[in-house]
Design a protein around this motif. Structure first.
Motif, short mmCIF file in Angstrom:
data_model
loop_
_atom_site.label_atom_id
_atom_site.label_comp_id
_atom_site.label_asym_id
_atom_site.label_seq_id
_atom_site.Cartn_x
_atom_site.Cartn_y
_atom_site.Cartn_z
N HIS A 155 0.84 -1.21 0.00
CA HIS A 155 0.00 0.00 0.00
C HIS A 155 0.87 1.26 0.00
O HIS A 155 0.64 2.20 -0.75
CB HIS A 155 -0.94 -0.01 1.21
N ASP A 156 1.91 1.26 0.84
CA ASP A 156 2.83 2.42 0.88
C ASP A 156 3.50 2.62 -0.47
O ASP A 156 3.74 3.75 -0.91
CB ASP A 156 3.94 2.20 1.92
N LEU A 157 3.81 1.50 -1.13
CA LEU A 157 4.55 1.60 -2.39
C LEU A 157 3.67 2.15 -3.52
O LEU A 157 4.14 2.89 -4.36
CB LEU A 157 5.07 0.21 -2.81
N ASP A 158 2.41 1.75 -3.51
CA ASP A 158 1.59 2.04 -4.69
C ASP A 158 0.42 2.99 -4.47
O ASP A 158 -0.02 3.65 -5.41
CB ASP A 158 1.02 0.72 -5.26
N TYR A 159 -0.13 3.00 -3.27
CA TYR A 159 -1.43 3.69 -3.12
C TYR A 159 -1.45 4.75 -2.03
O TYR A 159 -2.53 5.18 -1.61
CB TYR A 159 -2.52 2.65 -2.79
N ALA A 160 -0.29 5.18 -1.57
CA ALA A 160 -0.24 6.04 -0.37
C ALA A 160 -1.07 7.32 -0.50
O ALA A 160 -1.58 7.82 0.50
CB ALA A 160 1.20 6.38 -0.04
#
Ligand code: ADP
Length: 288
Positions: free
Chosen positions: A143-148
């Protein structure tokens, strides 16, 4: 009423941003920023790299029954990519500087959903291999990598944008290695701050602890004290996590004051409706 969350709110809650303000209030940590590209590439690859496939599968599945073992072996993909030696050495050096054990996280999230893959069943990592494996196995980290920045608004645009991640141009991911220390979950709290005032407090752990009922009157002043020390945080509304140990509240994390942060024992309707000038925070513990 819910206030829209901007990218700036999300950025303010990145570990490196608040750590630079509150270093003395939180356990020791090392920020590796930007995260080495070889780690990003590794996290982006399909499958998990396992140095010795049969041994590692054995470790993971020892706790499972035979049926689970067969499924695991079928499902495990082996990726060919692994971060380079200098990255591994960097992580090993930091682990050694932090007394031999760390808890990893990216800008906002720890891989607490992936403890099942660790032989210890916890986020405690004592090697670079542990760090990489738990990060790779975590949806929270993805989630942090792609959708933060999903569901945030631009400063000048009141419409939430859920379709695009649109990372700010000067943004970079970071790898945080926090010194591991034994935490007893009974005195971990989530604290909700509105207009710089502590309005609500609840347990993070979902077990009942009878001693908390009478000890909260001693714990509350410690939480208020930490809240006042966080007055430099750039937003008036935020949510912080803390661990109380021997009359000291350690800052563990800061999250944005909006519904993507778990309200735990409070609903966000309740939190948005609470008066920020109230004198005493509402405290909720897990009932018997
Ligand atoms: P997240 O933002 O993903 O919730 P946190 O930093 O709040 O991650 O940590 C999640 C949990 O991990 C905490 O509730 C705590 O139990 C444990 N934890 C966090 N930091 C440490 C640490 N330095 N040592 C041991 N356990 C930790």
């Amino acid at each position: 009423m819910a206030t829209p969350v901007t990218k700036q709110h999300i950025l303010n809650c990145q570990f490196s941003n608040w750590y630079s303000l509150f270093r003395t209030l939180t356990p020791k940590a090392k920020v590796i920023k930007p995260i080495p590209t070889s780690i990003l590439k590794y996290l982006d690859e399909d499958g998990i790299y396992l140095k010795n496939v049969s041994n590692t599968i054995e470790d993971v599945t020892d706790r499972e029954n035979e049926e689970g073992r067969e499924e695991e072996e079928e499902d495990t993909q082996v990726s060919s990519y692994y971060p380079d030696k200098s990255t591994i050495q960097l992580i090993e050096r930091v682990i050694s500087d932090l007394d031999g054990a760390v808890v990893p996280k990216l800008n906002w999230s720890s891989p607490k959903d992936a403890v099942w893959i660790m032989p210890t069943g916890s986020m405690k990592c004592t090697s670079a291999e542990d760090v990489l494996l738990i990060l790779k196995s975590s949806d929270f980290v993805t989630h942090d990598l792609d959708y933060a920045f999903d569901d945030c608004i631009e400063e000048d645009n009141q419409e939430a944008d859920s379709t695009s991640q649109r990372f700010p141009s000067d943004f970079s991911h970071e790898l945080i290695l926090k010194e591991w220390f034994p935490i007893h979950p009974s005195t971990e709290f989530r604290c909700f701050v509105k207009g710089k005032n502590l309005i609500a407090v609840c347990q993070r752990d979902d077990n009942y602890y009878d001693f908390l009922e009478h000890e909260m009157k001693e714990i509350l002043p410690v939480l208020r004290d930490l809240t006042s020390k966080l007055s430099e945080f750039p937003d008036p509304n935020f949510v912080f996590d803390t661990y109380v140990q021997q009359n000291r509240a350690w800052l563990i994390d800061i999250n944005p004051f909006f519904a993507r942060t778990d309200g735990l024992l409070f609903s966000w309707e309740e939190l948005y409706a609470m008066d920020y000038e109230k004198n005493s925070p509402e405290i909720r513990l897990i009932p018997k």
